[in-house]
Motif scaffolding. Structure first.
Motif, mmCIF file in Angstrom:
data_model
loop_
_atom_site.group_PDB
_atom_site.id
_atom_site.type_symbol
_atom_site.label_atom_id
_atom_site.label_comp_id
_atom_site.label_asym_id
_atom_site.label_seq_id
_atom_site.Cartn_x
_atom_site.Cartn_y
_atom_site.Cartn_z
ATOM 1 N N UNK A 146 60.570 41.710 31.914
ATOM 2 C CA UNK A 146 59.637 41.109 32.878
ATOM 3 C C UNK A 146 58.216 41.622 32.687
ATOM 4 N N UNK A 147 57.239 40.775 32.999
ATOM 5 C CA UNK A 147 55.869 41.265 33.062
ATOM 6 C C UNK A 147 55.758 42.181 34.272
ATOM 7 N N UNK A 148 54.725 43.044 34.336
ATOM 8 C CA UNK A 148 54.632 44.018 35.425
ATOM 9 C C UNK A 148 54.665 43.395 36.817
ATOM 10 N N UNK A 149 54.051 42.228 36.973
ATOM 11 C CA UNK A 149 54.020 41.578 38.287
ATOM 12 C C UNK A 149 55.429 41.157 38.705
ATOM 13 N N UNK A 150 56.150 40.503 37.805
ATOM 14 C CA UNK A 150 57.508 40.068 38.113
ATOM 15 C C UNK A 150 58.409 41.261 38.375
ATOM 16 N N UNK A 151 58.258 42.324 37.582
ATOM 17 C CA UNK A 151 59.076 43.521 37.777
ATOM 18 C C UNK A 151 58.843 44.125 39.164
ATOM 19 N N UNK A 152 57.590 44.136 39.601
ATOM 20 C CA UNK A 152 57.286 44.679 40.924
ATOM 21 C C UNK A 152 57.923 43.839 42.025
ATOM 22 N N UNK A 153 57.868 42.509 41.885
ATOM 23 C CA UNK A 153 58.508 41.636 42.876
ATOM 24 C C UNK A 153 60.006 41.896 42.914
ATOM 25 N N UNK A 154 60.636 41.958 41.741
ATOM 26 C CA UNK A 154 62.078 42.207 41.686
ATOM 27 C C UNK A 154 62.416 43.544 42.336
ATOM 28 N N UNK A 155 61.672 44.584 42.005
ATOM 29 C CA UNK A 155 61.966 45.913 42.546
ATOM 30 C C UNK A 155 61.880 45.926 44.064
ATOM 31 N N UNK A 156 60.853 45.307 44.614
ATOM 32 C CA UNK A 156 60.666 45.305 46.070
ATOM 33 C C UNK A 156 61.726 44.453 46.765
ATOM 34 N N UNK A 157 62.003 43.270 46.218
ATOM 35 C CA UNK A 157 63.025 42.404 46.825
ATOM 36 C C UNK A 157 64.401 43.052 46.717
ATOM 37 N N UNK A 158 64.693 43.658 45.570
ATOM 38 C CA UNK A 158 65.986 44.319 45.392
ATOM 39 C C UNK A 158 66.150 45.495 46.347
ATOM 40 N N UNK A 159 65.126 46.319 46.453
ATOM 41 C CA UNK A 159 65.209 47.487 47.333
ATOM 42 C C UNK A 159 65.368 47.091 48.793
ATOM 43 N N UNK A 160 64.884 45.901 49.147
ATOM 44 C CA UNK A 160 65.008 45.422 50.528
ATOM 45 C C UNK A 160 66.409 44.904 50.832
ATOM 46 N N UNK A 193 60.025 51.768 46.580
ATOM 47 C CA UNK A 193 61.411 51.304 46.551
ATOM 48 C C UNK A 193 62.370 52.401 47.003
ATOM 49 N N UNK A 194 62.083 53.647 46.659
ATOM 50 C CA UNK A 194 62.919 54.744 47.148
ATOM 51 C C UNK A 194 62.921 54.778 48.673
ATOM 52 N N UNK A 195 61.749 54.566 49.258
ATOM 53 C CA UNK A 195 61.643 54.551 50.718
ATOM 54 C C UNK A 195 62.344 53.330 51.303
#
Length: 231
Positions: free
Chosen positions: A159-173, A219-221
């Protein structure tokens, strides 16, 4: 639309907008994960500030990670309250999310509607009470975000950095399983999402590396917040 043109379209927009679009369900007109949404959106705003060079993080030892303001105040009215809050003094991550998150949902939705990425239609709840329903917009923005997420999670693309950030935040939620109609949910998908949460994506430029670090902290939080919210 190519990946490059999608990245160009995203320039100058907020990561928080993309996260909210990803969590929007066009079939029901609802937002997934409402019980933890304020933390997710607050985290996305912190990541936006980090990417813009307006926030940094500090490992304060037993006091945890602290968020500092940096640079000048941002012009964006949705980022400014978060910057103002951490500019008063360094703040712990959970405290920042709790302070800024609850006020983000409505103005972010308004912006998405104003830009045509979402729509609002009038209808009557239970056939009686007048209300509004969110609909997918006519820009195709959400479909592009979901497609980029699916290619990273299911097809194995980097993933590009933007997509990776979206995935990480949505996944962590905890919101990724709700997207199963568009992003097939499986053990492999869950594993890849967790890898991205743990920063298994290319950092690229310095700004992307800073964002990646902030996203990892957030994401840890969020994972801890989600566990508590579902007990």
């Amino acid at each position: 639309m190519t990946d490059d043109s999608l990245q160009e379209q995203r320039t100058g927009t907020l990561l928080a907008e993309d996260v909210l679009l990803a969590l929007f369900d066009p079939s029901s007109g609802t937002i997934a994960g409402e019980n933890t949404l304020f933390s997710v959106l607050g985290g996305a705003v912190l990541a936006d500030l980090a990417q813009a060079g307006r926030a940094t993080s500090e490992d304060a030892g037993i006091r945890g990670v602290r968020i500092h303001s940096a640079g000048d105040a941002p012009d964006d009215e949705l980022l400014r309250p978060a910057w103002d809050y951490v500019s008063e003094k360094p703040r712990e991550v959970q405290g920042v999310l709790a302070a800024i998150g609850p006020n983000l949902r409505a103005p972010l939705l308004d912006r998405l509607v104003d830009h045509g990425h979402l729509g609002r239609t009038a209808h009557r709840a239970l056939g009686v009470f007048p209300t509004t329903r969110l609909t997918d917009g006519d820009t195709g923005r959400r479909a592009q975000i979901i497609d980029a997420m699916r290619r990273a999670l299911v097809d194995g693309e980097q993933p590009d950095p933007r997509t990776a950030a979206v995935i990480a935040l949505v996944s962590a939620s905890g919101g990724l399983p709700t997207l199963h109609r568009e992003i097939p949910w499986s053990g492999a998908t869950a594993t890849r999402a967790k890898e991205i949460e743990r920063n298994d994506w290319a950092a690229g430029a310095a700004a992307a590396a800073v964002t990646r670090t902030m996203v990892a902290i957030i994401t840890n939080t969020l994972v801890a917040t989600t566990v508590i919210a579902h007990r």
